[in-house]
Design an enzyme around this catalytic site. Sequence first.
Site, PDB file in Angstrom:
ATOM      1  CE  LYS A 158      53.901  43.319  41.367  1.00 11.67           C
ATOM      2  NZ  LYS A 158      54.144  44.573  40.495  1.00 11.67           N
ATOM      3  NE  ARG A 192      45.683  50.235  41.037  1.00  9.44           N
ATOM      4  CZ  ARG A 192      44.948  48.910  40.612  1.00  9.44           C
ATOM      5  NH1 ARG A 192      43.649  48.792  40.914  1.00  9.44           N
ATOM      6  NH2 ARG A 192      45.830  47.925  40.460  1.00  9.44           N
TER       7      ARG A 192
END
Length: 611
Positions: free
Chosen positions: A114, A289
């Site tokens: 992040k 993903r």
Amino acid sequence: MKLLVANRGEIARRVIRTAHRMDIATVAVYSHADAGALHVREAGQACALGGNASSETYLRIDKLLAAAQACGADAVHPGYGFLSENAAFAQAVIDAGLMWVGPPPEAIRILGSKSSAKMLAQQRGVPCLPGYQGEDQSDQRLVAEAARIGYPVMVKAAAGGGGRGMRLVAQAADLPAALHSARSESQSAFGSGELLLERALLAPRHVEVQVFADSHGHCIHLGERDCSVQRRHQKIIEETPSPAVDAAMRERMGRCAVELAQAAGYVGAGTVEFLVEGGEFFLMEMNTRLQVEHPVTEAVTGLDLVEWQLRVARGEPLPLAQHELRFEGHAIEVRLCAEDETFAPHTGTVRRFEAPAGVRFDHAIYAGLEVSPHYDSMLGKLVAHAPTRMEAIARLASALDQAILLGLPTNRRLLAACLRHPVFVAGQALIPFLHEHGSALRAQLQAEESAVVQAAAVSAFLPQGPAQALAVSFNRPLRVRHRNVLVAVDLREAEVRELSRSLSVREGNRFHIQQGRIDLFLEDATFDPPSGSPGSAGANELRAPFNGKVIAVKAEAGATVAKGDPLVILESMKLEHSIAATRSGVVRTIHVQPGQQAATSQVLVTLEAAP
């Protein structure tokens, strides 16, 4: 092509289903606990990994590569969860000469953190919240940065996702404890204790954008999903389109999502997540993903995103350009989990299962399935697609009512209640939805249970059959325990007509009953000793509400504790849970120690009345 699916359960089944439709051979991998799982039965081949815990099975790169070699696989699909966002795994697959069905390792490294994703986003003009994502991870630095940002702040694990390692901190005094618990959970879940801080938005929406890129320089977005209804920072209801996103915002968010993906050299399926407040949106993170909630996007676009993943991995261009996409109707997904309405996870055996009709149900459930403490609590997800949002809500809530799953608690009824709540129906559910309305929903569900306890007890304890088969002279006094409350059952006054609508399973003296659309658990308490007698110690015992590993023991023998004080920390289904004292008293005996596996209902701590 032979594809090894490096995952388990409904995730592996989802990938296997598309692969078989594309005439691609498949290989499943499995732990000891999953030896009889549906994904193992449905794959063309299966390879045992040995062990049970994720750390010794689905997170072991060496074992997964050895399985691929042993079975002759030449491609690996990671599914979602486990190693799907692990750059080292992606690189190891490529280095082994196998096809990796996912983004390039370098893109996973950049976007999987992040911190680095946020820095890249800021360089590209993607809106971000003020925060701190630096190398200095000392408590002293984080405390200082939180003061600079201003409270409330959100503590987040820099790695991974799924809400793990995330804590909302309202005031400075609570920050040290939040940092400690977030680090611990993040280290356990992702192998990294790195944290970041962000200014917290207290009532935003969680809206994400599905992106897809190929190796030829094309990148598009496939619309947004609203994932605002959450518990423990984890989504349980997702829908598309978002009730709060208009065409102009969709275009802006989609452009930002594509910009971020292309800046990182992305290839494959990914999701860029935003917080939305008013007309503004701010980057949360990017998941490198496919997402759990991808079926709602498939429903409104008519596409198979796993097929796109496989085609892109083979070097093919994206099948469609942005202007060729078509979105039809509204789709909503709910996540069915093995947990009660307080969000506590539960293990156990599925004794009876019947899937509802009229919706898509991605799952790996069967009668006899052992739900273990080693993996996530999610059992599957139900998806309804309809021309309008109201029709989708009605169809999905009805499917939840019809679903039959007996043997352990699930959130089936809570999900249906959320869908029918006027705030959700009006499209106004924000991230605090369950925090604000959860207590009322739980009270509603418990009241519905209490109203049918008499009829449910009759259906469970007496032979089912024609009404005349009931012996009206049945004199044995019957008492049941429902939610720790003793209820005397009047067999002569019970509504016999309810028998035909009840389903039940029994384990020992415990019954799981589905009375219409209502679930409840009853215990035969007829021969229990009265409360306070020598044989009744329950009030003095703190028991494990579910199977789990003891992470920490906060209690000390001889210490005085108050109701609500945390005494034991359990880890179950990849989350840490604080088990608190249910009454005030003095700690008499501690029955567990850190590292120990505790079983459901096992006594953790014994208390005695304070002098």
